[in-house]
Design a protein around this motif. Structure first.
Motif, PDB file in Angstrom:
ATOM      1  N   GLU A 250      -5.459  -1.684  -4.686  1.00 26.06           N
ATOM      2  CA  GLU A 250      -4.017  -1.898  -4.834  1.00 26.06           C
ATOM      3  C   GLU A 250      -3.293  -1.745  -3.497  1.00 26.06           C
ATOM      4  O   GLU A 250      -2.392  -2.533  -3.170  1.00 26.06           O
TER       5      GLU A 250
ATOM      6  N   ARG B  89      -3.907  -4.767  -1.534  1.00 26.62           N
ATOM      7  CA  ARG B  89      -3.167  -5.906  -2.082  1.00 26.62           C
ATOM      8  C   ARG B  89      -1.698  -5.852  -1.652  1.00 26.62           C
ATOM      9  O   ARG B  89      -1.122  -6.848  -1.239  1.00 26.62           O
ATOM     10  N   VAL B  90      -1.104  -4.663  -1.721  1.00 27.11           N
ATOM     11  CA  VAL B  90       0.313  -4.509  -1.413  1.00 27.11           C
ATOM     12  C   VAL B  90       0.592  -4.624   0.088  1.00 27.11           C
ATOM     13  O   VAL B  90       1.535  -5.292   0.506  1.00 27.11           O
ATOM     14  N   PHE B  91      -0.236  -3.994   0.918  1.00 28.00           N
ATOM     15  CA  PHE B  91       0.058  -3.899   2.344  1.00 28.00           C
ATOM     16  C   PHE B  91      -0.821  -4.769   3.242  1.00 28.00           C
ATOM     17  O   PHE B  91      -0.555  -4.873   4.443  1.00 28.00           O
TER      18      PHE B  91
ATOM     19  N   SER C 140      -2.418  -1.883   5.644  1.00 31.45           N
ATOM     20  CA  SER C 140      -2.784  -0.751   4.775  1.00 31.45           C
ATOM     21  C   SER C 140      -3.480   0.376   5.531  1.00 31.45           C
ATOM     22  O   SER C 140      -3.597   1.474   5.012  1.00 31.45           O
TER      23      SER C 140
END
Length: 174
Positions: A64, A67-69, A73
């Protein structure tokens, strides 16, 4: 007033030198940032703590977070935002602002990991809105506050463990 940059940040250089546990001070460009700087007599309006890739250690959150960053990340900060509470954000979010990185000294690697883990455990906590009101109270002449309300006027923050601000997040961690 127009925002004045003191210098330009090199994201590659910054990412190569910053370490987990470092504090990132930010000179914000919003009106509330100017008020915070004025009321605190500081050139900095916001603070965050660099957590790097700590969230990628957990297999449950790794996918996750990526996926977000995306590529960012590995370069995250934890911060308390007025409108969102304690969140993680990419370090490059502040690349176009005046920033200062402060490194705590005398802490072992284990102590730094403990600080980062504590800050990450606070993600999701709400922002202590009362602190914003407290800051702006300083704009009122104290002598105009009725005597019966003065004691309350000197009490700061909500005192709730579930609420925080950017500076208290860091103070609690260290």
């Amino acid at each position: 007033e127009e925002y004045r940059r003191w210098f330009f940040n090199d994201p590659v250089r910054l990412k190569s030198r910053i370490r987990p546990g470092d504090i990132v001070l930010v000179d914000g460009d919003q009106r509330v940032s100017q008020a915070v700087k004025y009321l605190t007599m500081s050139p900095w309006s916001h603070s965050a703590i660099y957590v790097g890739s700590a969230l990628l250690r957990d297999p449950g959150t790794r996918k996750e977070i990526r996926r977000v960053f995306g590529a960012e990340s590995r370069y995250l900060v934890a911060e308390a935002l007025v409108d969102r509470g304690v969140v993680v954000s990419p370090l490059v979010k502040y690349i176009d602002f005046n920033i200062r990185v402060c490194r705590p000294v005398g802490l072992s690697r284990e102590q730094i990991e403990s600080v980062v883990d504590y800050v990450l455990s606070r993600v999701g906590a709400t922002y202590d809105q009362r602190n914003i009101r407290d800051l702006f109270r300083y704009l009122l002449p104290f002598h105009l506050i009725p005597m019966r309300l003065r004691e309350e006027a000197l009490h700061f923050g909500s005192g709730k463990d579930t609420e925080t601000i950017c500076s208290s997040l860091l103070a609690e961690a260290f």
